[in-house]
Design a protein around this motif. Structure first.
Motif, mmCIF file in Angstrom:
data_model
loop_
_atom_site.group_PDB
_atom_site.id
_atom_site.type_symbol
_atom_site.label_atom_id
_atom_site.label_comp_id
_atom_site.label_asym_id
_atom_site.label_seq_id
_atom_site.Cartn_x
_atom_site.Cartn_y
_atom_site.Cartn_z
ATOM 1 N N ALA A 44 92.805 -10.293 62.878
ATOM 2 C CA ALA A 44 94.316 -11.215 62.515
ATOM 3 C C ALA A 44 94.267 -11.780 61.522
ATOM 4 C CB ALA A 44 93.363 -12.338 63.624
ATOM 5 N N SER A 45 93.439 -11.184 60.231
ATOM 6 C CA SER A 45 94.032 -12.243 58.924
ATOM 7 C C SER A 45 95.198 -10.636 58.169
ATOM 8 C CB SER A 45 92.869 -12.671 58.099
ATOM 9 O OG SER A 45 92.087 -11.406 57.800
ATOM 10 N N ALA A 46 95.047 -10.062 58.343
ATOM 11 C CA ALA A 46 95.316 -8.393 57.704
ATOM 12 C C ALA A 46 95.820 -7.144 58.238
ATOM 13 C CB ALA A 46 94.175 -8.497 56.915
ATOM 14 N N PRO A 47 96.838 -6.985 57.936
ATOM 15 C CA PRO A 47 96.886 -5.516 58.949
ATOM 16 C C PRO A 47 96.506 -4.425 58.770
ATOM 17 C CG PRO A 47 98.758 -5.689 56.527
ATOM 18 C CD PRO A 47 98.074 -7.282 56.715
ATOM 19 N N ASP A 49 95.336 -0.064 59.308
ATOM 20 C CA ASP A 49 95.591 0.981 60.386
ATOM 21 C C ASP A 49 94.907 1.337 61.343
ATOM 22 O OD1 ASP A 49 98.253 0.887 59.155
ATOM 23 O OD2 ASP A 49 97.316 1.229 57.397
ATOM 24 N N ALA A 50 93.409 0.899 61.047
ATOM 25 C CA ALA A 50 92.464 1.864 61.550
ATOM 26 C C ALA A 50 91.096 1.323 61.022
ATOM 27 C CB ALA A 50 91.646 3.120 60.967
ATOM 28 N N HIS A 74 99.723 -4.164 68.932
ATOM 29 C CA HIS A 74 100.611 -2.842 68.314
ATOM 30 C C HIS A 74 99.116 -2.762 67.547
ATOM 31 C CE1 HIS A 74 104.971 -3.065 67.898
ATOM 32 N NE2 HIS A 74 104.639 -4.160 67.989
ATOM 33 N N PRO A 75 97.883 -2.224 68.371
ATOM 34 C CA PRO A 75 97.205 -1.850 68.477
ATOM 35 C C PRO A 75 96.378 -0.886 67.263
ATOM 36 C CG PRO A 75 97.251 -1.091 69.970
ATOM 37 C CD PRO A 75 98.319 -1.600 69.733
ATOM 38 N N GLU A 118 97.768 11.637 61.565
ATOM 39 C CA GLU A 118 99.069 12.447 62.479
ATOM 40 C C GLU A 118 99.031 11.252 63.385
ATOM 41 O OE1 GLU A 118 96.304 15.448 64.427
ATOM 42 O OE2 GLU A 118 95.785 16.744 62.527
ATOM 43 N N LEU A 119 98.149 10.328 64.047
ATOM 44 C CA LEU A 119 98.807 9.284 65.202
ATOM 45 C C LEU A 119 99.267 8.514 64.354
ATOM 46 C CD1 LEU A 119 98.265 9.084 67.927
ATOM 47 C CD2 LEU A 119 97.018 7.434 67.324
ATOM 48 N N ARG A 120 99.359 8.037 63.528
ATOM 49 C CA ARG A 120 100.406 7.292 62.939
ATOM 50 C C ARG A 120 102.007 7.520 62.158
ATOM 51 N NH1 ARG A 120 99.160 5.385 56.781
ATOM 52 N NH2 ARG A 120 100.336 6.945 56.405
#
Length: 238
Positions: A44-47, A49-50, A74-75, A118-120
């Protein structure tokens, strides 16, 4: 660069995985959490990616965290990290990118990071296959299959780690997997084009090398195999 969160209730496991990830040039920030509640606060506090999630944790399990993540708009990508395969099916039902078994090997972790990249970058989610091994249900990625070998009404899927028997005839897989880059080379073999490293026109018959295995090419399939390999710039050698 990928920002990741490592979640495990055992601090040494967190530090070991964070160390391995930190050696990968594709990884940016590595955040750490030793509980489910701490992980949810970090998300909840930081962006991020995985998330590399241990499944077996007290209070809030890895599966529960994954369900909470999936509910977001945007999980981040989820990779489960665990000592057993008991929850593999549940993991992939939650659209996990990968499922890593402890102890984690550096090369296996690198592949997992590659899948996240690849997914990103807009890649599609991998096609998953349900297999049984020793009474345990596993999920494997189709793009991990290097070749398939016919065994009667069954087919044996070969990957870098192991092989798995499924009750599907090779002819059916040939039709179903044609668009995924699999090609019939012999009545007994279906091969992933991307895993072919070479083709040889030997005295005992033409062969392709797939993940270190030499597999025969039948006379019937040779023209098609040569055409497809030349399109992929793999030239036969004498």
């Amino acid at each position: 660069m990928i920002n990741v969160l490592v979640v495990d209730d055992e601090l040494p496991a967190v530090e070991e995985l964070a160390f391995l990830l930190g050696r990968d040039g594709r990884i940016g920030k590595v955040l750490r959490a030793t509980s489910g509640s701490e992980a949810l606060r970090a998300l909840a506090s930081a962006p991020i990616d995985a998330v590399f999630l241990d499944i077996h944790m007290p209070a809030v399990s890895g599966l529960e965290i994954a369900r909470a993540i999936a509910a977001g708009s945007h999980p981040p990508a989820v990779v489960f990290v665990t000592a057993d395969e008991d929850h593999a099916l549940a993991a992939f039902e939650l659209a996990a990118v990968d499922y890593l078994l402890k102890p984690i090997r550096a090369e296996r972790l690198s592949r997992s990071v590659g899948r996240i990249c690849e997914l990103r970058d807009g890649g599609s989610a991998p096609e998953m296959i349900t297999v049984d091994q020793g009474g345990t249900t596993r999920m494997i990625r189709r793009d991990d299959v290097t070749y398939v070998q016919a065994q009667g009404d069954y087919a044996r899927l070969h990957t870098a780690e192991a092989s798995y028997l499924i009750r599907v005839p090779l002819a059916d897989l040939e039709q179903q997997w044609a668009d995924a880059g699999f090609i019939r080379t012999h009545r007994s073999y279906l091969v992933a084009l991307k895993h072919i490293s070479s083709m040889k026109l030997a005295a005992d018959g033409p062969r392709v090398t797939v993940a270190g295995a030499g597999l025969p090419i039948s006379r019937r399939h040779l023209p098609t195999v040569r055409e497809r390999l030349q399109a992929n710039r793999i030239r036969p050698t004498a």
